[in-house]
Design a protein around this motif. Structure first.
Motif, short mmCIF file in Angstrom:
data_model
loop_
_atom_site.label_atom_id
_atom_site.label_comp_id
_atom_site.label_asym_id
_atom_site.label_seq_id
_atom_site.Cartn_x
_atom_site.Cartn_y
_atom_site.Cartn_z
N LEU A 1 10.17 2.55 -1.82
CA LEU A 1 9.68 3.11 -0.57
C LEU A 1 10.77 3.73 0.29
O LEU A 1 10.49 4.53 1.18
N THR A 2 12.01 3.37 0.02
CA THR A 2 13.11 3.80 0.87
C THR A 2 13.36 5.30 0.80
O THR A 2 13.13 5.94 -0.23
N VAL A 3 13.83 5.84 1.90
CA VAL A 3 14.38 7.19 1.94
C VAL A 3 15.89 7.12 2.08
O VAL A 3 16.62 7.91 1.49
N SER A 4 16.36 6.12 2.83
CA SER A 4 17.79 6.00 3.10
C SER A 4 18.56 5.31 1.98
O SER A 4 19.79 5.43 1.92
N GLY B 1 0.80 -1.22 0.00
CA GLY B 1 0.00 0.00 0.00
C GLY B 1 0.83 1.27 0.00
O GLY B 1 0.34 2.34 0.35
N ARG B 2 2.09 1.15 -0.40
CA ARG B 2 3.02 2.27 -0.50
C ARG B 2 3.02 3.16 0.75
O ARG B 2 2.69 4.35 0.70
N PRO B 3 3.42 2.61 1.90
CA PRO B 3 3.47 3.42 3.13
C PRO B 3 4.62 4.42 3.10
O PRO B 3 5.61 4.23 2.40
N ASP B 4 4.48 5.46 3.90
CA ASP B 4 5.57 6.39 4.16
C ASP B 4 6.41 5.78 5.27
O ASP B 4 6.02 5.79 6.44
N VAL B 5 7.56 5.20 4.90
CA VAL B 5 8.34 4.44 5.88
C VAL B 5 8.94 5.32 6.96
O VAL B 5 9.31 4.83 8.03
N THR B 6 9.01 6.63 6.73
CA THR B 6 9.57 7.52 7.76
C THR B 6 8.62 7.65 8.95
O THR B 6 9.04 8.06 10.04
N LYS B 7 7.36 7.28 8.77
CA LYS B 7 6.39 7.37 9.86
C LYS B 7 6.41 6.16 10.79
O LYS B 7 5.85 6.22 11.89
N GLY B 8 6.99 5.05 10.33
CA GLY B 8 7.11 3.87 11.19
C GLY B 8 5.85 3.03 11.24
O GLY B 8 4.79 3.41 10.73
N ILE B 9 5.97 1.88 11.90
CA ILE B 9 4.86 0.91 11.89
C ILE B 9 3.71 1.31 12.80
O ILE B 9 2.60 0.79 12.66
N ASN B 10 3.93 2.22 13.73
CA ASN B 10 2.88 2.58 14.68
C ASN B 10 2.03 3.77 14.21
O ASN B 10 1.04 4.12 14.87
N HIS B 11 2.39 4.38 13.10
CA HIS B 11 1.62 5.52 12.60
C HIS B 11 0.24 5.06 12.14
O HIS B 11 0.06 3.95 11.64
N GLU B 12 -0.73 5.93 12.28
CA GLU B 12 -2.11 5.60 11.93
C GLU B 12 -2.25 5.16 10.48
O GLU B 12 -3.06 4.27 10.17
N ASP B 13 -1.49 5.74 9.56
CA ASP B 13 -1.60 5.35 8.16
C ASP B 13 -1.31 3.86 7.97
O ASP B 13 -2.05 3.15 7.27
N VAL C 1 12.93 0.23 5.27
CA VAL C 1 11.73 -0.46 4.80
C VAL C 1 11.56 -1.82 5.49
O VAL C 1 10.43 -2.31 5.63
N VAL C 2 12.65 -2.41 5.93
CA VAL C 2 12.61 -3.77 6.50
C VAL C 2 11.59 -3.92 7.63
O VAL C 2 10.82 -4.89 7.63
N PRO C 3 11.51 -3.02 8.62
CA PRO C 3 10.54 -3.22 9.70
C PRO C 3 9.10 -3.27 9.23
O PRO C 3 8.29 -4.05 9.77
N ILE C 4 8.75 -2.46 8.23
CA ILE C 4 7.39 -2.44 7.69
C ILE C 4 7.06 -3.80 7.06
O ILE C 4 6.02 -4.41 7.35
#
Length: 289
Positions: A215-218, A179-191, A225-228
């Motif tokens: 998806l990566t920023v780094s 679902g193309r998450p924003d990985v900078t927000k982390g797994i606990n973000h509401e999105d 991206v790995v934790p997501i």
């Protein structure tokens, strides 16, 4: 080819991770070659040619046994390049098509015979023109009769608005690229938690834990991206798929090394059992079952 288009890696590395016997690359594409299979006039980008022979060579090099080939937006609703690749591969490939709502039953049977097992609904506005949901609903009802499923591509900010429609679909639904998450927000973000709830509440939903390079920023090796992806594999081990996304259309930041992408797999699927499910059992059940 567009002037700013990045072609696929000409010589990807050999991955350190050895995929299990019978592994499936469950998300990849074929582009052209344009002289034989012209790109759609309405396309939003013009890629480099990346035909079936190069795809199958990559499959063998990386140690995979099968492919699921997804129709890309640059070919529009003309699935000729896809069908040609499927006919060449035989039982070693299945397909995801993009179809015109006016398609005939005979044409659907032709796609089914070639190995198509799903249709793709694309909601990414920068890639395709908007399609009314009623059109997608009509297509969904028709392909459900064939036993096909639906692959959906959207970006995380659009999920909330799409949930009522997606939840109404009558088939298995496979979500591209988490679902193309924003990985900078982390797994606990509401999105991301909204996506987790969607998967939890609807057992007919699957997802592809693919495209860390998008998806990566780094950047490589895609630690952000790995934790997501790992969270999704851990929560839904029997409803996840993985794919290279070769030849990586519309990458702007870098040219992905497909061998390096394979080496992400044991970091998101930490046990042999999870790797077997992700790469063999799940795609075989969904596409060859």
């Amino acid at each position: 080819m567009d002037a700013d288009y990045l072609p696929f890696h000409p010589n990807p590395s050999n991955p350190a991770f050895k995929v299990p016997l019978g592994a499936v690359d469950a998300h990849c594409h074929v582009f052209g070659p344009a002289q034989q299979f012209p790109y759609a006039p309405e396309r939003k980008y013009t890629p480099c040619d990346a035909g079936k022979n190069k795809l199958f060579a990559l499959r063998d090099r990386l140690g995979f046994a099968r492919n699921v080939i997804v129709q890309a937006s640059c070919h529009g609703r003309n699935n000729d390049a896809l069908v040609d690749a499927l006919n060449t591969a035989g039982d070693l490939a299945r397909g995801v098509a993009v179809i015109d709502p006016a398609i005939t039953d005979e044409e659907l049977r032709h796609l089914d015979a070639a190995g198509v097992r799903a249709v793709r609904f694309n909601f990414v506005k920068r890639l395709v023109d908007s399609t009314p949901k009623s059109v997608f609903q009509g297509i969904a009802e028709r392909i459900a009769k064939l036993g096909w499923h639906i692959v959906v591509y959207f970006e995380a900010p659009d999920l909330e608005e799409l949930i009522p429609f997606l939840s109404s679909l009558p088939t298995t639904v496979v979500v591209d690229h988490m679902g193309r998450p924003d990985v900078t927000k982390g797994i606990n973000h509401e999105d991301f938690q909204r996506f987790i709830r969607l998967m939890t509440e609807h057992e007919n939903f699957w997802t592809k834990v693919s495209c860390p390079e998008r998806l990566t920023v780094s950047g490589p090796p895609y630690d952000d991206v790995v934790p997501i992806a790992r969270e999704l594999v851990d929560l839904f081990p029997d409803r996840v798929l993985w794919g290279t996304d070769w030849p990586h259309p519309n990458m702007k930041s870098h040219t992905p090394d497909d061998g390096q992408l394979v080496d992400v797999i044991p970091r998101i699927a930490a046990s042999p059992a999870k790797q077997q499910a992700l790469l063999v059992e799940n795609p075989m059940r969904l596409y060859w079952g």
